[in-house]
Design a protein around this motif. Structure first.
Motif, PDB file in Angstrom:
ATOM      1  N   GLU A   8      57.462 106.079  34.402  1.00  0.00           N
ATOM      2  CA  GLU A   8      56.051 106.390  34.593  1.00  0.00           C
ATOM      3  C   GLU A   8      55.909 107.893  34.578  1.00  0.00           C
ATOM      4  OE1 GLU A   8      55.044 104.731  38.374  1.00  0.00           O
ATOM      5  OE2 GLU A   8      57.094 104.973  39.044  1.00  0.00           O
ATOM      6  N   ILE A   9      54.663 108.335  34.491  1.00  0.00           N
ATOM      7  CA  ILE A   9      54.435 109.768  34.394  1.00  0.00           C
ATOM      8  C   ILE A   9      54.731 110.364  35.760  1.00  0.00           C
ATOM      9  CG2 ILE A   9      52.676 111.506  34.033  1.00  0.00           C
ATOM     10  CD1 ILE A   9      51.470 109.578  31.999  1.00  0.00           C
ATOM     11  N   ASP A  29      55.138 112.168  29.637  1.00  0.00           N
ATOM     12  CA  ASP A  29      54.317 111.224  28.874  1.00  0.00           C
ATOM     13  C   ASP A  29      55.261 110.280  28.144  1.00  0.00           C
ATOM     14  OD1 ASP A  29      51.345 111.618  26.766  1.00  0.00           O
ATOM     15  OD2 ASP A  29      52.183 109.908  27.850  1.00  0.00           O
ATOM     16  N   VAL A  30      54.712 109.156  27.719  1.00  0.00           N
ATOM     17  CA  VAL A  30      55.523 108.181  27.000  1.00  0.00           C
ATOM     18  C   VAL A  30      55.062 108.160  25.548  1.00  0.00           C
ATOM     19  CG1 VAL A  30      56.024 105.749  26.770  1.00  0.00           C
ATOM     20  CG2 VAL A  30      55.983 106.777  29.004  1.00  0.00           C
ATOM     21  N   LEU A  37      58.165 111.929  26.453  1.00  0.00           N
ATOM     22  CA  LEU A  37      58.007 113.375  26.408  1.00  0.00           C
ATOM     23  C   LEU A  37      58.482 113.882  27.751  1.00  0.00           C
ATOM     24  CD1 LEU A  37      56.940 115.373  24.373  1.00  0.00           C
ATOM     25  CD2 LEU A  37      54.754 115.318  25.511  1.00  0.00           C
ATOM     26  N   ARG A  64      48.915 113.302  33.241  1.00  0.00           N
ATOM     27  CA  ARG A  64      49.587 113.214  31.938  1.00  0.00           C
ATOM     28  C   ARG A  64      49.732 114.607  31.329  1.00  0.00           C
ATOM     29  NH1 ARG A  64      48.791 111.408  26.665  1.00  0.00           N
ATOM     30  NH2 ARG A  64      46.890 112.611  26.632  1.00  0.00           N
TER      31      ARG A  64
END
Lengths: 134, 177
Positions: A8-9, A29-30, A37, A64
């Motif tokens: 998760e972020i 970030d995903v 990321l 994010r």
């Protein structure tokens, strides 16, 4: 067994392969199913495959993709460094690193310390044995 | 991150003749593995559009285009035309990536795996950075979640360097996260 560590972020992860091996990074970030990321105070924000990351228990509160300043402030606020170094996983890694960086004189000192500790333990054991037999 | 496909801007025109002193200059943005291939592809496409060939044309400039913001995630929409075993088809595909080169590379590998199309049978018509609202594919839309959360279900045990790799291990690995 339910899952406890989620991607998760804000999740802190340890890099377990590649150029940044051993670093603690924040998932910022995903990108997709396999990549995130990832950002750390001393590296340029970049993508990393989840296969190169091991998730930790630590999670910080960020939005994010924060900018570097916000990220560093959030890391300070959550006191990630101390939490990591006081966790058993973090402590083990520190000890491993120390052991790998010893020179011969340090190893000699450790040998003496081990002998001393073993001597003290054996003395106590002998005392206890005497008490039980007597 | 080294990408196989680089993006080039190729500028060329036909050679000036007595009837046409200043021929029109054409510019293309292409993907190729290197500059030489990019120039060749430029003439291939230009031949199909205008009456000009490499032998009666000149290359004016070729520059590689680099990603402006490789640290932000973008949704790329790619329109392509590809040749299958039975004919030519158009396709629109979406990818999430940090750079356009990465998205294009994903596209080439996906076309090869899903449709058995080799890279020389693919022509990129258009690419665009799509804002999240306008994405069409569910597989990219599922990551448009600011509170995304999922567990890593299977942990592959891997040594930190290939030097430490051994064939036999003393104990079975723990695969739970």
């Amino acid at each position: 067994m339910p899952f406890k560590r989620y991607v998760e972020i804000g999740r802190i992860a340890l890099v377990n392969y590649g150029k940044d091996y051993g670093k603690l990074v924040v998932i910022v970030d995903v990108i997709d199913q396999n990549r995130a990321l990832v950002d750390a105070p001393d590296m340029v924000r970049g993508q990393m495959n989840f296969k190169r990351l091991t998730l930790t228990d630590i999670k910080i509160d960020i939005k994010r993709v924060p900018n570097k300043k916000t990220l560093i402030a959030a890391l300070e606020a959550a006191d990630v460094k101390n939490k990591w170094e006081s966790s058993s996983w973090g402590r083990k890694l520190i000890v491993q690193k120390k052991r790998a960086s010893l020179n011969d004189f340090d190893r000699f000192k450790i040998m003496l310390a081990k002998i001393k500790k073993a001597g003290v333990v054996r003395q106590e054991l002998a005392k206890l044995k005497k008490e039980t037999t007597a | 991150m080294s990408y196989k496909f680089h993006q080039f801007q190729v500028v060329g025109r036909g050679l000036p003749t007595e009837s046409d002193e200043h021929p029109k200059i054409y510019r293309m943005k292409l993907w190729a593995t290197n500059e030489v291939r990019a120039k060749s592809k430029f003439w291939y496409f230009l031949r199909k559009l205008k009456k000009v060939k490499k032998s009666n044309g000149q290359m004016l400039a070729i520059n590689e285009i680099f990603e402006k913001n490789p640290t932000t995630i973008k949704n790329y929409g790619i329109w392509l035309r590809y040749q299958s075993r039975t004919g030519y088809h158009n396709m629109y595909k979406e990818y999430r990536d940090t750079t356009l080169n990465g998205g294009i590379e994903q596209m080439y590998t996906e076309m090869a795996s899903r449709h058995r199309v080799r890279h020389h049978c693919i022509q990129v018509i258009k690419t665009a950075t799509i804002p999240a609202k306008l994405c069409k594919r569910e597989s990219t839309k599922q990551f448009h979640n600011s509170k995304i959360k999922f567990p890593l279900v299977f942990k592959k045990v891997r040594l930190p360097t290939r030097k430490l790799k051994t064939t036999y291990k003393a104990s079975r690995p723990n695969l739970f996260v």
